[in-house]
Design a protein around this motif. Structure first.
Motif, PDB file in Angstrom:
ATOM      1  N   PHE A 177     -16.920  -2.226 -40.632  1.00  0.00           N
ATOM      2  CA  PHE A 177     -15.976  -3.339 -40.535  1.00  0.00           C
ATOM      3  C   PHE A 177     -14.681  -2.856 -39.913  1.00  0.00           C
ATOM      4  O   PHE A 177     -14.387  -1.672 -39.884  1.00  0.00           O
ATOM      5  CB  PHE A 177     -15.722  -3.949 -41.920  1.00  0.00           C
ATOM      6  CG  PHE A 177     -16.922  -4.654 -42.476  1.00  0.00           C
ATOM      7  CD1 PHE A 177     -17.330  -5.872 -41.953  1.00  0.00           C
ATOM      8  CD2 PHE A 177     -17.658  -4.097 -43.503  1.00  0.00           C
ATOM      9  CE1 PHE A 177     -18.450  -6.521 -42.442  1.00  0.00           C
ATOM     10  CE2 PHE A 177     -18.775  -4.729 -43.997  1.00  0.00           C
ATOM     11  CZ  PHE A 177     -19.175  -5.943 -43.464  1.00  0.00           C
ATOM     12  N   CYS A 178     -13.906  -3.801 -39.414  1.00  0.00           N
ATOM     13  CA  CYS A 178     -12.619  -3.478 -38.794  1.00  0.00           C
ATOM     14  C   CYS A 178     -11.545  -3.533 -39.870  1.00  0.00           C
ATOM     15  O   CYS A 178     -11.421  -4.538 -40.567  1.00  0.00           O
ATOM     16  CB  CYS A 178     -12.302  -4.470 -37.682  1.00  0.00           C
ATOM     17  SG  CYS A 178     -13.556  -4.474 -36.391  1.00  0.00           S
ATOM     18  N   PRO A 179     -10.772  -2.471 -39.996  1.00  0.00           N
ATOM     19  CA  PRO A 179      -9.826  -2.402 -41.110  1.00  0.00           C
ATOM     20  C   PRO A 179      -8.343  -2.482 -40.757  1.00  0.00           C
ATOM     21  O   PRO A 179      -7.658  -1.469 -40.797  1.00  0.00           O
ATOM     22  CB  PRO A 179     -10.120  -1.022 -41.689  1.00  0.00           C
ATOM     23  CG  PRO A 179     -10.446  -0.193 -40.475  1.00  0.00           C
ATOM     24  CD  PRO A 179     -11.070  -1.141 -39.486  1.00  0.00           C
ATOM     25  N   PRO A 180      -7.797  -3.632 -40.436  1.00  0.00           N
ATOM     26  CA  PRO A 180      -6.343  -3.685 -40.343  1.00  0.00           C
ATOM     27  C   PRO A 180      -5.764  -3.575 -41.751  1.00  0.00           C
ATOM     28  O   PRO A 180      -5.778  -4.533 -42.509  1.00  0.00           O
ATOM     29  CB  PRO A 180      -6.047  -5.053 -39.739  1.00  0.00           C
ATOM     30  CG  PRO A 180      -7.343  -5.563 -39.252  1.00  0.00           C
ATOM     31  CD  PRO A 180      -8.401  -4.871 -40.035  1.00  0.00           C
TER      32      PRO A 180
ATOM     33  N   GLN B 222      -6.984  -6.617 -44.498  1.00  0.00           N
ATOM     34  CA  GLN B 222      -7.729  -7.722 -43.905  1.00  0.00           C
ATOM     35  C   GLN B 222      -8.924  -7.079 -43.212  1.00  0.00           C
ATOM     36  O   GLN B 222      -8.815  -6.572 -42.115  1.00  0.00           O
ATOM     37  CB  GLN B 222      -6.863  -8.482 -42.904  1.00  0.00           C
ATOM     38  CG  GLN B 222      -5.639  -9.086 -43.497  1.00  0.00           C
ATOM     39  CD  GLN B 222      -4.734  -9.692 -42.437  1.00  0.00           C
ATOM     40  OE1 GLN B 222      -5.010  -9.633 -41.247  1.00  0.00           O
ATOM     41  NE2 GLN B 222      -3.649 -10.279 -42.884  1.00  0.00           N
ATOM     42  N   VAL B 223     -10.050  -7.076 -43.896  1.00  0.00           N
ATOM     43  CA  VAL B 223     -11.256  -6.445 -43.380  1.00  0.00           C
ATOM     44  C   VAL B 223     -12.134  -7.539 -42.794  1.00  0.00           C
ATOM     45  O   VAL B 223     -12.384  -8.545 -43.452  1.00  0.00           O
ATOM     46  CB  VAL B 223     -11.986  -5.698 -44.514  1.00  0.00           C
ATOM     47  CG1 VAL B 223     -13.261  -5.065 -44.005  1.00  0.00           C
ATOM     48  CG2 VAL B 223     -11.062  -4.661 -45.153  1.00  0.00           C
ATOM     49  N   TYR B 224     -12.581  -7.349 -41.574  1.00  0.00           N
ATOM     50  CA  TYR B 224     -13.375  -8.401 -40.954  1.00  0.00           C
ATOM     51  C   TYR B 224     -14.509  -7.824 -40.134  1.00  0.00           C
ATOM     52  O   TYR B 224     -14.523  -6.645 -39.776  1.00  0.00           O
ATOM     53  CB  TYR B 224     -12.507  -9.315 -40.094  1.00  0.00           C
ATOM     54  CG  TYR B 224     -11.924  -8.640 -38.869  1.00  0.00           C
ATOM     55  CD1 TYR B 224     -12.565  -8.729 -37.640  1.00  0.00           C
ATOM     56  CD2 TYR B 224     -10.740  -7.923 -38.945  1.00  0.00           C
ATOM     57  CE1 TYR B 224     -12.037  -8.118 -36.515  1.00  0.00           C
ATOM     58  CE2 TYR B 224     -10.205  -7.318 -37.834  1.00  0.00           C
ATOM     59  CZ  TYR B 224     -10.855  -7.412 -36.619  1.00  0.00           C
ATOM     60  OH  TYR B 224     -10.330  -6.798 -35.514  1.00  0.00           O
TER      61      TYR B 224
ATOM     62  N   ARG C  23      -3.868 -10.425 -34.337  1.00  0.00           N
ATOM     63  CA  ARG C  23      -5.003  -9.749 -33.703  1.00  0.00           C
ATOM     64  C   ARG C  23      -6.285 -10.034 -34.475  1.00  0.00           C
ATOM     65  O   ARG C  23      -7.326 -10.308 -33.885  1.00  0.00           O
ATOM     66  CB  ARG C  23      -4.747  -8.249 -33.610  1.00  0.00           C
ATOM     67  CG  ARG C  23      -5.833  -7.499 -32.852  1.00  0.00           C
ATOM     68  CD  ARG C  23      -5.510  -6.029 -32.619  1.00  0.00           C
ATOM     69  NE  ARG C  23      -5.221  -5.339 -33.859  1.00  0.00           N
ATOM     70  CZ  ARG C  23      -4.046  -4.774 -34.159  1.00  0.00           C
ATOM     71  NH1 ARG C  23      -3.056  -4.828 -33.303  1.00  0.00           N
ATOM     72  NH2 ARG C  23      -3.865  -4.155 -35.294  1.00  0.00           N
ATOM     73  N   VAL C  24      -6.217  -9.995 -35.812  1.00  0.00           N
ATOM     74  CA  VAL C  24      -7.376 -10.304 -36.642  1.00  0.00           C
ATOM     75  C   VAL C  24      -7.827 -11.729 -36.384  1.00  0.00           C
ATOM     76  O   VAL C  24      -9.012 -11.993 -36.142  1.00  0.00           O
ATOM     77  CB  VAL C  24      -7.055 -10.097 -38.147  1.00  0.00           C
ATOM     78  CG1 VAL C  24      -8.163 -10.652 -39.020  1.00  0.00           C
ATOM     79  CG2 VAL C  24      -6.810  -8.630 -38.443  1.00  0.00           C
TER      80      VAL C  24
ATOM     81  N   LEU D 171     -14.155 -12.652 -43.138  1.00  0.00           N
ATOM     82  CA  LEU D 171     -12.863 -12.022 -43.395  1.00  0.00           C
ATOM     83  C   LEU D 171     -12.759 -11.784 -44.886  1.00  0.00           C
ATOM     84  O   LEU D 171     -12.942 -12.700 -45.683  1.00  0.00           O
ATOM     85  CB  LEU D 171     -11.721 -12.929 -42.923  1.00  0.00           C
ATOM     86  CG  LEU D 171     -10.293 -12.506 -43.271  1.00  0.00           C
ATOM     87  CD1 LEU D 171      -9.933 -11.206 -42.549  1.00  0.00           C
ATOM     88  CD2 LEU D 171      -9.318 -13.612 -42.890  1.00  0.00           C
ATOM     89  N   VAL D 172     -12.490 -10.541 -45.273  1.00  0.00           N
ATOM     90  CA  VAL D 172     -12.300 -10.184 -46.678  1.00  0.00           C
ATOM     91  C   VAL D 172     -10.849  -9.761 -46.841  1.00  0.00           C
ATOM     92  O   VAL D 172     -10.374  -8.871 -46.133  1.00  0.00           O
ATOM     93  CB  VAL D 172     -13.231  -9.022 -47.098  1.00  0.00           C
ATOM     94  CG1 VAL D 172     -12.962  -8.609 -48.538  1.00  0.00           C
ATOM     95  CG2 VAL D 172     -14.689  -9.400 -46.900  1.00  0.00           C
TER      96      VAL D 172
END
Length: 152
Positions: free
Chosen positions: A111-114, A121-123, A5-6, A22-23
């Motif tokens: 940020f989006c935090p999966p 995986q923060v993106y 998904r990321v 992507l971090v």
């Protein structure tokens, strides 16, 4: 599944002409680094646990020890000042509770935090015209992550 998904979200952003970042945060031996005192404060301040419930968690965490056994030989017993048991049902839950403030930092910066147990995986993405603001936001985010890591 979440990794796909990321990747999919990043590819869609890039395909749309946006800039994406992507971090990856990978916490080595993360379960072993949970400070019992900080976790108990978090249970109280962020999750409202008091009285006998908080004392139960404190008794579960404090006075833990471990040793290594190989055949008939055993090492000296070591008393643990930090860490949550990884093989227990509570270990993962306590770790997630401990990390809740870090998750809040991710969301605070938009940020989006999966997030997984010990890695994240923060993106995020932006239009090319917003790259400067995006870089500033990303830099502030990384500073806040570093601050959280130092204090926790």
């Amino acid at each position: 599944m979440a990794t796909l998904r990321v990747l999919s979200n990043l590819l869609v952003a890039i395909n749309d002409g946006d800039v994406a970042a992507l971090v990856l945060l990978d916490l080595s031996a993360a379960f072993d680094t949970v400070d019992h005192s900080i976790l108990c404060r978090c249970l109280q301040s962020s999750f409202g646990l008091f009285g006998s419930v908080l004392r139960w968690f404190e008794s579960y965490l404090h006075s833990r020890s471990q040793y290594v056994r190989h055949g008939q030989m055993t090492s000296a017993v070591q008393h643990l000042l930090c860490g949550v048991p990884q093989g227990s049902v509570l270990g993962h839950i306590l770790f997630i509770i401990y990390m809740a403030d870090l998750f809040a930092v991710v969301e605070l910066h938009g940020f989006c935090p999966p997030l997984y147990a010990d890695d994240a995986q923060v993106y995020g993405s932006c239009t090319p015209s917003a790259v400067h603001d995006f870089q500033l936001r990303l830099s502030a985010f990384l500073d806040d992550v570093a601050t959280w890591m130092k204090t926790n």
